[in-house]
Design an enzyme around this catalytic site. Structure first.
Site, PDB file in Angstrom:
ATOM      1  N   GLY A  81       0.851  -1.064  -0.062  1.00  0.00           N
ATOM      2  CA  GLY A  81       0.131   0.222  -0.056  1.00  0.00           C
ATOM      3  C   GLY A  81       0.800   1.335  -0.113  1.00  0.00           C
ATOM      4  O   GLY A  81       2.100   1.231   0.146  1.00  0.00           O
ATOM      5  N   PHE A  85      -2.957   7.480   7.007  1.00  0.00           N
ATOM      6  CA  PHE A  85      -2.736   8.266   8.191  1.00  0.00           C
ATOM      7  C   PHE A  85      -3.270   7.366   9.264  1.00  0.00           C
ATOM      8  O   PHE A  85      -4.609   6.833   9.035  1.00  0.00           O
ATOM      9  CB  PHE A  85      -3.536   9.688   8.091  1.00  0.00           C
ATOM     10  CG  PHE A  85      -3.842  10.321   9.569  1.00  0.00           C
ATOM     11  CD1 PHE A  85      -2.742  10.911  10.000  1.00  0.00           C
ATOM     12  CD2 PHE A  85      -5.172  10.316  10.075  1.00  0.00           C
ATOM     13  CE1 PHE A  85      -3.074  11.346  11.321  1.00  0.00           C
ATOM     14  CE2 PHE A  85      -5.240  10.758  11.259  1.00  0.00           C
ATOM     15  CZ  PHE A  85      -4.249  11.544  12.063  1.00  0.00           C
ATOM     16  N   ALA A 147      -9.071   2.008   5.105  1.00  0.00           N
ATOM     17  CA  ALA A 147      -7.795   1.860   4.440  1.00  0.00           C
ATOM     18  C   ALA A 147      -7.264   0.353   4.925  1.00  0.00           C
ATOM     19  O   ALA A 147      -7.524  -0.359   5.733  1.00  0.00           O
ATOM     20  CB  ALA A 147      -6.742   2.507   4.707  1.00  0.00           C
ATOM     21  N   ILE A 148      -6.435  -0.396   3.779  1.00  0.00           N
ATOM     22  CA  ILE A 148      -5.870  -1.662   4.079  1.00  0.00           C
ATOM     23  C   ILE A 148      -4.486  -1.747   3.545  1.00  0.00           C
ATOM     24  O   ILE A 148      -4.081  -1.101   2.488  1.00  0.00           O
ATOM     25  CB  ILE A 148      -6.674  -2.793   3.068  1.00  0.00           C
ATOM     26  CG1 ILE A 148      -8.176  -3.047   3.748  1.00  0.00           C
ATOM     27  CG2 ILE A 148      -5.947  -3.999   3.245  1.00  0.00           C
ATOM     28  CD1 ILE A 148      -8.896  -3.903   3.069  1.00  0.00           C
ATOM     29  N   GLY A 160      -2.300  -4.523   8.720  1.00  0.00           N
ATOM     30  CA  GLY A 160      -4.125  -4.910   8.526  1.00  0.00           C
ATOM     31  C   GLY A 160      -4.948  -3.618   7.987  1.00  0.00           C
ATOM     32  O   GLY A 160      -4.654  -3.253   6.735  1.00  0.00           O
ATOM     33  N   LEU A 161      -5.645  -3.349   8.981  1.00  0.00           N
ATOM     34  CA  LEU A 161      -6.910  -2.246   8.442  1.00  0.00           C
ATOM     35  C   LEU A 161      -7.217  -1.205   9.422  1.00  0.00           C
ATOM     36  O   LEU A 161      -6.832  -1.215  10.443  1.00  0.00           O
ATOM     37  CB  LEU A 161      -8.318  -2.970   8.028  1.00  0.00           C
ATOM     38  CG  LEU A 161      -8.811  -3.556   9.142  1.00  0.00           C
ATOM     39  CD1 LEU A 161      -9.875  -2.491  10.001  1.00  0.00           C
ATOM     40  CD2 LEU A 161     -10.020  -4.675   8.612  1.00  0.00           C
ATOM     41  N   CYS A 178      -3.254   6.865   0.120  1.00  0.00           N
ATOM     42  CA  CYS A 178      -3.205   5.608  -0.616  1.00  0.00           C
ATOM     43  C   CYS A 178      -2.709   6.087  -2.057  1.00  0.00           C
ATOM     44  O   CYS A 178      -2.963   4.922  -2.833  1.00  0.00           O
ATOM     45  CB  CYS A 178      -4.367   4.697  -0.342  1.00  0.00           C
ATOM     46  SG  CYS A 178      -4.748   4.082   1.105  1.00  0.00           S
TER      47      CYS A 178
END
Length: 235
Positions: A81, A85, A147-148, A160-161, A178
């Protein structure tokens, strides 16, 4: 391949980013050696920008020297990725799990992380969906709500997420989130007409969505575990 069994959830509250990074590294090593079960870290971070292994510094839109003025830091990571933030009022899950034991691949894993955030959003009447081609994470229309960024080493996951409950969205104006231009970032608070419960309740709902979608039959909880008590080598 045994399929999912036990998941141990660590509810950690606020954790410094570097401490969380070192803890993940230790837990990944322990998981590879089968010393621990699949483990899920649930936490929040103080304000911080992180860059993935592609090192896309150009997506940070202000000089690093000015980050201190807005109360934020910058760290580089080995996850996939682009820049993102992390901060208060954002639910973060770091799964340390064995994909080989579960019997799923990397793509399916990411899709399940997306589904975790989509299912949580639906509990509050928010219709979220996975991004289009080239758009990672979870979106509400043209606005990103989750986000991932993951790392997988010998079948063991980390990072992770991050799901936006009600973070200060001004922090996102200093980056190209991203790496995707001309798109906004949003939050559950902004998108729902429902009065939100305490953030701890939402975080537990997110964990429940994760456990259900990954098929864990047993979930145990650790409240405010000390990240140093059983992991002295973190120092």
């Amino acid at each position: 391949m045994r399929g999912p069994g036990k998941l141990e959830v660590w509810k950690m509250g606020f954790v410094n980013y570097l401490d969380a990074l070192k803890l993940q590294e230790k837990l990944v090593s322990d998981r590879k050696l089968c010393r621990i079960p699949d483990t899920l870290l649930s936490l929040q971070h103080p304000p911080i920008y992180t860059l993935g292994k592609r090192r896309t510094d150009h997506n940070l839109l202000l000089p690093v020297s000015e980050l201190k003025n807005i109360g934020a830091e910058l760290h580089y990571t080995q996850r996939g990725g682009d820049i993102t933030f992390h901060g208060p009022h954002q639910a973060i899950l770091y799964p340390i799990i064995s994909l080989r034991e579960i019997g799923i691949g990397a793509r399916n894993y990411v899709e399940k992380l997306e589904s975790t955030m989509i299912e949580l959003s639906s509990l509050y009447g928010v219709k979220a969906c996975a991004g289009q081609k080239g758009e990672t994470g979870v979106w509400v229309g043209e606005r990103k709500i989750g986000a991932i960024g993951v790392r997988i080493s010998y079948g063991i996951t980390s990072h992770g997420l991050a799901y936006n409950i009600d973070p200060d969205l001004k922090y996102f104006k200093h980056i190209v989130p991203c790496g995707i231009t001309d798109k906004e970032v949003t939050s559950l608070r902004r998108e729902t007409a429902t009065v939100l419960p305490a953030e701890e309740v939402i975080q537990e709902q997110l964990i429940s969505c994760f456990a259900r979608l990954f098929g864990y039959s047993t979930v145990t909880w650790k409240e405010n575990p000390s990240i140093f008590s059983d992991h002295e080598s973190i120092d």
